[in-house]
Design a protein around this motif. Structure first.
Motif, PDB file in Angstrom:
ATOM      1  N   LYS A 221       0.810  -1.222   0.000  1.00  0.00           N
ATOM      2  CA  LYS A 221       0.000   0.000   0.000  1.00  0.00           C
ATOM      3  C   LYS A 221       0.844   1.273   0.000  1.00  0.00           C
ATOM      4  O   LYS A 221       0.451   2.284  -0.570  1.00  0.00           O
ATOM      5  CB  LYS A 221      -0.925   0.022   1.231  1.00  0.00           C
ATOM      6  N   LEU A 222       2.004   1.243   0.642  1.00  0.00           N
ATOM      7  CA  LEU A 222       2.738   2.480   0.897  1.00  0.00           C
ATOM      8  C   LEU A 222       3.760   2.851  -0.172  1.00  0.00           C
ATOM      9  O   LEU A 222       4.146   4.009  -0.284  1.00  0.00           O
ATOM     10  CB  LEU A 222       3.457   2.392   2.248  1.00  0.00           C
ATOM     11  N   GLY A 223       4.253   1.894  -0.933  1.00  0.00           N
ATOM     12  CA  GLY A 223       5.297   2.175  -1.906  1.00  0.00           C
ATOM     13  C   GLY A 223       6.682   1.929  -1.335  1.00  0.00           C
ATOM     14  O   GLY A 223       6.913   2.030  -0.116  1.00  0.00           O
ATOM     15  N   LEU A 224       7.635   1.616  -2.213  1.00  0.00           N
ATOM     16  CA  LEU A 224       8.980   1.245  -1.778  1.00  0.00           C
ATOM     17  C   LEU A 224       9.697   2.362  -1.036  1.00  0.00           C
ATOM     18  O   LEU A 224      10.476   2.097  -0.116  1.00  0.00           O
ATOM     19  CB  LEU A 224       9.821   0.811  -2.979  1.00  0.00           C
ATOM     20  N   ASP A 225       9.464   3.616  -1.440  1.00  0.00           N
ATOM     21  CA  ASP A 225      10.189   4.705  -0.783  1.00  0.00           C
ATOM     22  C   ASP A 225       9.872   4.750   0.708  1.00  0.00           C
ATOM     23  O   ASP A 225      10.770   4.890   1.548  1.00  0.00           O
ATOM     24  CB  ASP A 225       9.884   6.040  -1.452  1.00  0.00           C
ATOM     25  N   ALA A 226       8.596   4.606   1.062  1.00  0.00           N
ATOM     26  CA  ALA A 226       8.216   4.617   2.475  1.00  0.00           C
ATOM     27  C   ALA A 226       8.661   3.348   3.187  1.00  0.00           C
ATOM     28  O   ALA A 226       9.114   3.384   4.342  1.00  0.00           O
ATOM     29  CB  ALA A 226       6.702   4.780   2.600  1.00  0.00           C
ATOM     30  N   VAL A 227       8.559   2.226   2.498  1.00  0.00           N
ATOM     31  CA  VAL A 227       8.857   0.936   3.119  1.00  0.00           C
ATOM     32  C   VAL A 227      10.356   0.788   3.404  1.00  0.00           C
ATOM     33  O   VAL A 227      10.757   0.205   4.426  1.00  0.00           O
ATOM     34  CB  VAL A 227       8.346  -0.204   2.213  1.00  0.00           C
ATOM     35  N   LEU A 228      11.201   1.313   2.523  1.00  0.00           N
ATOM     36  CA  LEU A 228      12.656   1.161   2.691  1.00  0.00           C
ATOM     37  C   LEU A 228      13.279   2.256   3.546  1.00  0.00           C
ATOM     38  O   LEU A 228      14.448   2.139   3.947  1.00  0.00           O
ATOM     39  CB  LEU A 228      13.335   1.133   1.327  1.00  0.00           C
ATOM     40  N   ALA A 229      12.526   3.295   3.858  1.00  0.00           N
ATOM     41  CA  ALA A 229      13.093   4.418   4.608  1.00  0.00           C
ATOM     42  C   ALA A 229      13.714   4.011   5.944  1.00  0.00           C
ATOM     43  O   ALA A 229      14.808   4.478   6.284  1.00  0.00           O
ATOM     44  CB  ALA A 229      12.030   5.497   4.818  1.00  0.00           C
ATOM     45  N   PRO A 230      13.078   3.140   6.754  1.00  0.00           N
ATOM     46  CA  PRO A 230      13.712   2.781   8.028  1.00  0.00           C
ATOM     47  C   PRO A 230      15.060   2.079   7.853  1.00  0.00           C
ATOM     48  O   PRO A 230      16.017   2.377   8.577  1.00  0.00           O
ATOM     49  CB  PRO A 230      12.678   1.852   8.680  1.00  0.00           C
ATOM     50  N   ALA A 231      15.134   1.152   6.907  1.00  0.00           N
ATOM     51  CA  ALA A 231      16.405   0.450   6.697  1.00  0.00           C
ATOM     52  C   ALA A 231      17.477   1.399   6.186  1.00  0.00           C
ATOM     53  O   ALA A 231      18.658   1.276   6.564  1.00  0.00           O
ATOM     54  CB  ALA A 231      16.203  -0.707   5.712  1.00  0.00           C
ATOM     55  N   ILE A 232      17.103   2.344   5.334  1.00  0.00           N
ATOM     56  CA  ILE A 232      18.072   3.333   4.847  1.00  0.00           C
ATOM     57  C   ILE A 232      18.628   4.136   6.026  1.00  0.00           C
ATOM     58  O   ILE A 232      19.847   4.356   6.135  1.00  0.00           O
ATOM     59  CB  ILE A 232      17.412   4.260   3.807  1.00  0.00           C
ATOM     60  N   ARG A 233      17.747   4.564   6.917  1.00  0.00           N
ATOM     61  CA  ARG A 233      18.202   5.363   8.073  1.00  0.00           C
ATOM     62  C   ARG A 233      19.130   4.548   8.967  1.00  0.00           C
ATOM     63  O   ARG A 233      20.208   5.028   9.362  1.00  0.00           O
ATOM     64  CB  ARG A 233      16.993   5.846   8.884  1.00  0.00           C
ATOM     65  N   TYR A 234      18.735   3.316   9.275  1.00  0.00           N
ATOM     66  CA  TYR A 234      19.567   2.501  10.157  1.00  0.00           C
ATOM     67  C   TYR A 234      20.889   2.115   9.495  1.00  0.00           C
ATOM     68  O   TYR A 234      21.929   2.032  10.160  1.00  0.00           O
ATOM     69  CB  TYR A 234      18.815   1.244  10.592  1.00  0.00           C
ATOM     70  N   ALA A 235      20.879   1.869   8.180  1.00  0.00           N
ATOM     71  CA  ALA A 235      22.135   1.548   7.488  1.00  0.00           C
ATOM     72  C   ALA A 235      23.098   2.733   7.546  1.00  0.00           C
ATOM     73  O   ALA A 235      24.315   2.552   7.698  1.00  0.00           O
ATOM     74  CB  ALA A 235      21.852   1.162   6.047  1.00  0.00           C
TER      75      ALA A 235
END
Length: 525
Positions: free
Chosen positions: A129-143
């Protein structure tokens, strides 16, 4: 109900949504996604990709995944095969000509194409429902910012660090050594890759600079991998395989996954009155060990790339299980079947999510051995899996290594159904142990009436290439009796497997269970 004066953990109960997985940060991120309006697919992808940063020895974007999905408002289960193929230039004959008898676990020959990213992109597009940009944002921040290394992760990292070679040592060691508990691990190269995937979808990974980095790094190591190989990666929807055990249906991913092995094990175990045995006594452990040998021997013979698996119906036929069960001596262990490959390691992550609409996701994601092949791309630090070590070099075998083929895979997501209704997505990490782990988890609940958390907490044993591993949760008397029966008994250096599960109650309540052998937890809201 557990004894609250004894060590242990309670199951987690929630009404809206839940995640169970092996690291608490990933569980929290998944629940955060649910609370922001995402569904189970969004949450599972967000948590799984983050697990590649929290547990990089277990998984990462250079690996594969398998998925079972129950859509909201329905009770059918859809399977998605996110496992990659061998490059077009792979040749078993060429490896045999070099004197190889198995695919080397730490060589470039074992590096198959990473399939997970394509599967995540497909799942997000088709079901999210949310799209990849929203879904991957937490992993990007933690990486980018880093994550503190958890205790079990540190334990595994230390044991696997010698496997790292070349660029992988630069990206996965801190000051040349495995990080200690609490050390901050950062992966800025992967953060950049995830940004490109969030922006460009699968093209951000399988084409352009990221793919060029992977191909150049692999070819410098002697690999045959090409940009065309990477551009051609594609996941496939397929249909699960299902087997009944005493009124409960076990739903498994079909080959090239080994899920059918768990169904065969349960079909064999039906021929014994497990419920009359001590759940943690020698008799049940012996019967399970013998069923494991027989079922895994069938696995080694039959399971391969879906286009090369021709005897699946025979493997799952009731008469096959009956004939195998008749071979079991109640008092004496049979010799172990010789494995066709030595590559039967134990490194995987599993995540399950159920949302408020009761969409359920069972997702398993792996690079095979600890840090996969031990190799990584130079610029971005993408750790390459060694899943090709699941091939055999036996000429003419269905699972013989070959161009464009998928190898036999150890990772298997599971679900349980009763009376046509999905009641539990679950999975048991642990490489070769997984079919045995599925069978034990099911029999713990069906034959002994254990609740999911109790079934997770209970001691385990496993018969494989290292003999019969029996956890310390068993008594010395049980180990002695098993040895008398002819089993080569030892206590494993590390715990066996790691299970996560969510029970979907008929009353609408979700019950999450998370294995204490890992750092993770179940969280709900």
């Amino acid at each position: 109900m557990r004894d609250f004066q004894m060590p242990g953990r309670s199951a987690v109960h929630a009404a809206n949504g839940m995640c169970a997985t092996s690291h608490p940060l990933a569980a929290k991120v998944a629940v955060d996604v649910l609370e922001r309006g995402g569904n189970a697919v969004d949450a599972a992808i967000a948590g799984a990709v983050l697990l590649g940063i929290c547990e990089p020895q277990m998984t990462g974007i250079g690996g594969d995944c398998f998925v079972l999905l129950k859509p909201a408002g329905r009770e059918d289960v859809i399977a998605l095969n996110g496992s990659g193929r061998a490059p077009a230039g792979l040749s078993a004959e060429a490896m045999r000509a070099k004197g190889m008898t198995v695919v080397p676990t730490n060589g470039v020959e074992a590096v198959t194409l990473p399939g997970a990213v394509d599967a995540f992109c497909r799942l997000s597009a088709d079901w999210g429902k949310l799209g990849l940009d929203a879904v991957l944002a937490p992993a990007i921040r933690y990486a980018e910012e880093g994550v503190p290394v958890a205790p079990r992760v540190a334990f595994d990292w230390a044991g696997d660090s010698d496997h790292l070679q070349g660029a992988a040592r630069k990206h996965y060691l801190i000051d040349g050594a495995a990080p200690k508990v609490g050390a901050i691990f950062r992966a800025p190269g992967q953060a950049e890759v995830l940004r490109r995937i969030a922006r460009d979808g699968r093209k951000g990974f399988y084409e352009g600079e990221v793919a060029e980095d992977m191909v150049a790094s692999l070819r410098a190591l002697g690999g045959s991998h090409t940009l065309e190989d990477f551009a051609g990666v594609a996941c496939d929807y397929t249909s699960p395989v299902i087997g009944d055990y005493k009124g409960v249906d076990l739903v498994e991913h079909p080959p090239n996954g080994q899920g059918a092995t768990a169904i065969l094990m349960l079909n064999i175990l039906k021929h014994f009155d497990l419920g009359a045995m001590d759940p943690f006594g020698a008799e049940r452990a012996h019967i399970e060990a013998e069923a494991t040998k027989l079922a895994y021997d069938a696995r080694n013979r039959f399971i391969a790339d879906p286009d090369h698996t021709t005897r699946l119906a025979h493997m799952l036929a009731p008469e096959t299980a009956a004939r195998l069960a008749a071979l079991i001596d109640m008092d004496r262990a049979m010799p172990a079947a010789a494995p066709l490959t030595e590559a039967v390691h134990k490194d995987t992550i599993y995540i399950t999510v159920v949302d408020k609409d009761r969409m359920a996701v069972s997702l398993i994601y792996s690079i095979f051995w600890g840090f996969g092949s031990g190799l990584a791309s130079d610029r971005f630090g993408i750790n390459f899996q060694n899943r090709g070590a699941g091939f055999t070099l036996e000429a003419g075998h269905a699972n013989e290594a070959g161009p464009g083929k998928r190898p036999m895979h150890t990772i298997i997501p599971g679900m349980l159904k009763r009376d046509g209704r999905v009641i539990m997505p679950f999975g048991v990490m642990g490489g070769a142990y997984q079919p045995c782990g599925h069978a034990r988890f099911v029999t713990n609940m069906v034959d002994y009436g254990l609740e999911p958390q109790e079934a997770n907490d209970a001691p385990r044993c496993f018969t494989g290439v290292d003999g019969m591993l029996v956890e310390r949760g068993y008594s010395d008397a049980v180990r002695a009796r098993l040895a008398e029966m002819g089993h080569a008994v030892s206590i494993p250096e590390e715990p066996i497997g790691g299970c996560q599960a969510i029970l979907i109650g008929a009353d609408g309540v979700l019950v999450g269970a998370s294995d204490p052998r890992k750092d993770g937890c179940a969280l709900g809201y």
